[in-house]
Scaffold this active site. Sequence first.
Site, PDB file in Angstrom:
ATOM      1  NE  ARG A 124      -3.902  -0.389   2.260  1.00  0.00           N
ATOM      2  CZ  ARG A 124      -4.833  -0.223   3.202  1.00  0.00           C
ATOM      3  NH1 ARG A 124      -4.714  -0.881   4.346  1.00  0.00           N
ATOM      4  NH2 ARG A 124      -5.842   0.592   3.018  1.00  0.00           N
ATOM      5  CD  GLN A 183      -1.771   6.133  -3.678  1.00  0.00           C
ATOM      6  OE1 GLN A 183      -2.495   6.950  -4.242  1.00  0.00           O
ATOM      7  NE2 GLN A 183      -0.803   6.494  -2.851  1.00  0.00           N
ATOM      8  CG  ASP A 213      -5.177   0.049  -1.340  1.00  0.00           C
ATOM      9  OD1 ASP A 213      -5.583  -1.028  -0.874  1.00  0.00           O
ATOM     10  OD2 ASP A 213      -4.638   0.936  -0.655  1.00  0.00           O
ATOM     11  CB  SER A 249      -7.774   2.002   0.140  1.00  0.00           C
ATOM     12  OG  SER A 249      -6.539   1.964   0.826  1.00  0.00           O
ATOM     13  CE1 TYR A 286      -2.394  -0.796   7.095  1.00  0.00           C
ATOM     14  CE2 TYR A 286      -0.132  -0.975   6.307  1.00  0.00           C
ATOM     15  CZ  TYR A 286      -1.489  -1.151   6.112  1.00  0.00           C
ATOM     16  OH  TYR A 286      -1.936  -1.662   4.925  1.00  0.00           O
TER      17      TYR A 286
END
Length: 726
Positions: free
Chosen positions: A202, A208, A211, A214, A309
Site C-alpha cells: 500500500r 493505489q 488498492d 482502501s 499504519y
Amino acid sequence: MRTIALMAAVVATYMFQHGDAFHVPMVTKSARLTPQPQVSAFLGRRAAGMGILPLTLSVHRANLPPLRMTSSESQAGVPASSLTVGIPKESKEAERRVAATPSTVAMLTKEGYQVLLEQGAGEAAEFTDAAYQASGAVIKSMQDVWQSDIVLKVNVPSSDEIAIAKEGSTLVSFIYPGQNKPVVDELAKKKMTVFAIDCLPRTLSRAQTFDALSSMANVAGYRAVIEAANAFGRFFAGQFTAAGRIPPAKVLVIGAGVAGLAAIQQAKGMGAIVRAFDVRSSVKEQIQSVGAEFLEVELDEEGEGKGGYAKEMSKEFIEAEMALFARQCKDVDIVITTALIPGKPAPRLITREMIESMKPGSVVVDLAAEAGGNIETTKPGEKYVYKGVTHIGYSDLPSRLPTQASELYSNNLAKFLLSMGSNKMFRVNLEDEAVRGCLVLQNGYLMWPAPPLQPSAKPAPSLTQPKAEAVKAVQTESNKAEKEAWNRSISVSLFAAALFGVSLIVGSYLDIPVTIFVLSCLAGSQVVYGVTPSLHSPLMSVTNAISGMTAVGGLVCMGGGVFPQNTAQVLAAAAVFVSMINIGGGFVMTNRMLGMFKQEGSASYNQNIYLLPAVVIAAVYAFGTATGCTGSLCGMLQLIGAVLCIFAIGGLSTQTTARYGNTMGILGVSSGLVATLTTQDFSSAVLKQASVIMGAGVAVGASIASKVGVTELPQLVAAFHSLVGV
C-alpha cells in the site's frame, strides 16, 4: 550424507519443475528445512527410499534475487485473446458483491479476454445478466466458470470451489494468506497461481489504483455512519423548527485511516458535530480538512509505524487516551471505531464502563469487530442493545452497499489484471513490485511473503544537463501558470472595459454611484463567502438590522417642530420609526441566536471589551464638535460607520468572532445615524422629534425581539425584513 543427498534431490526437483530457463539462486546459510507434504513424486520416492521425512527447501526470499524468466517467449507472455476470465457468484452467506461489473467486463473484453460469468452472479448487486451480455460476457454455469484460465473473486474460495477449479489456473481475490494457510495449501495442490489483492504494497504509489482494501474501507466507513443514523433516534443536523430546537448529534470517530476519514466526512456532511482521534499525528490535517475536531492527549508520542499504519503505544499513552475516551463517551451520541494494528488483535479502546456511562439512545459501531473489536461489549456480526446503547458489530458493511462496493472492487481487480501485461498480452512479471507483493503461489509454489520493497536509488542530479523529465515538468508548470495569468489578465481587462463602456454610454454623472455599487458588491461577496453555514440565520438577522439604515433617508426628510407639520414630514417620521424597529429588534435577535448557537466548552470572556471602539469614536467626535471640527470629522464618521458594518458581516463568519460582529454592527449603524443627525441643520425641536422617534423605534423592536419564542425567531427576522421594504 543423507542430508546432502536430500538437498541435492530438492535442487534437482526444483530445476526439473521449472526448466533450465530459470536461474536457481545459490542456497545460503539462511535456508532452512521445514516439513512439507506437497513435494514431487520424485522427491517423495527418493526421500522415502532413504528413510527420511519428505522435506521442501524454504528460503528467506529477502536474501535472494527474484526468479527471472530468460526466454523471449516467457517475457512476452500469453495472448489475452487465448485466455478466459471467470466471474463466479460469491458463495459466502449474505455476500452481495461481485468481482466484476458490466463496465469492467467491457474493459477486459476490449483487451481481448473472453469473460465467462456465472448466471446471476451480479443480481444481488443490481447488475443483470443482460447488462453483462451487452458488455461482452458469456453466461455460463458454476463449473464452466471455475474452469476459466483466470478467476476473479471477492472472498476467500471455499473447499468446494477449489475442488472444481482448473488445475494451473490463476486466481485473483482476497486471500489473507497469513490467516488461511489451509486454503493456500489446497490451492497449491491444484498448482494454481494465486494473487492476494489484500497483500498489495500500500506504500507503492502506483499501486493505489489496485488498492481494494482502501476501496472497501471507504465503503465501510460511509456505511457505518448510515447504519448509525438508522439506529439513532434523532437528526444528525441541528435544526430550528416551529416545534422547537433540535441539537446536532455528536459523533466520535476513533482511527483516521481510510474508513475513519470516510466516516468523518459522511457524518460531517449529514450535519453532525464530529470529533476524531488517532495516535498518528500526521493525520491531524486530514481530519481537520474534512471539518472534524482533532482530539489530542497530553503526551508527546508518535503512533505511526511501518508502512504508515498505527503501532502499539506505551502504557502511559494508552492510559491517557482511555481517560480521553471516557470523557468523550459521556458527551457524544455516536462512537465509531476503526482502529486496527496489522498482524495483531484489534486494540480494546472502549470499555464496558464507558458504554454504561453513555446516554440512553446512543449508538456505537465497531468496524474492527471481526478482529476482536475495539469495544468490549461488541458482538461480532450482530446488532443488539446493551444498557440502552445500540451496538453494531457487522463485519459485512461493504456488502451492505453492494453496487458501489462492487464497482470499486471490480475496478481495482480489472486494472490490476490489465497492468500485468501490455499489447494485449498477459504475463506474471516478478520485477513488478505490485505483482510480486500480491503473489502468494506461482504454479503451486509458495511465493509469499514477498521480499520487502527496496527504495530505488536516485542518481545524483546533474548540474549541467537536467533530466528531460524534469525539464518537461517545469515546462508544463510554466505553461499552466502562463495560462492562469492570461485568464486573470483578460478578466481584469474585460472588467475595466465594461466600466469604461458604462461611463461612455450613460455619462460621468453615474461614476460615483457605480463606484459605490461595484465596491459594495465586491466587499459584500468577499465577506459573506466564508460564513459558517450554522451562522446563516444570525448573519441574515444582522444584515437585516444594517439594512435598517434606510432610517437615514427618513432623517434627511424630517422637519416641522416637535411634531411633523405636513404629509411628507409625517411619512419621514414613520419611515424613521419603522426602520429603527428593524435596527433595534435585529441586533437583539442576533444576540439571542448567537447564545443558542454557542457550543459547549467554548471560550467565554467579557463582551464589554468590544465597547472600546465606541468610547474612542465618541470621545474623538465629541472633541471635534467642541473645537468646531465637526465638518471635517463628519465625513470620516460616515466612512467609519460603513467600514464597521462590513466588519460586522465578516465577524459573523465564525463562532469565535460572531459576538464581535454583532457589536461592530451596532456601532457601525450608530455611527452612521449620528453622522447624519449632525450634518442636518435641525432646530432643537426637530432634533427632539427625531430623538424620540428613534428611541421609541429601538425600544419597540428590542422588546418584540426579546419576548418572541426561540422557535419563532426566524419568522421574526423575515417580518422585520419586510419593514425595510415599507
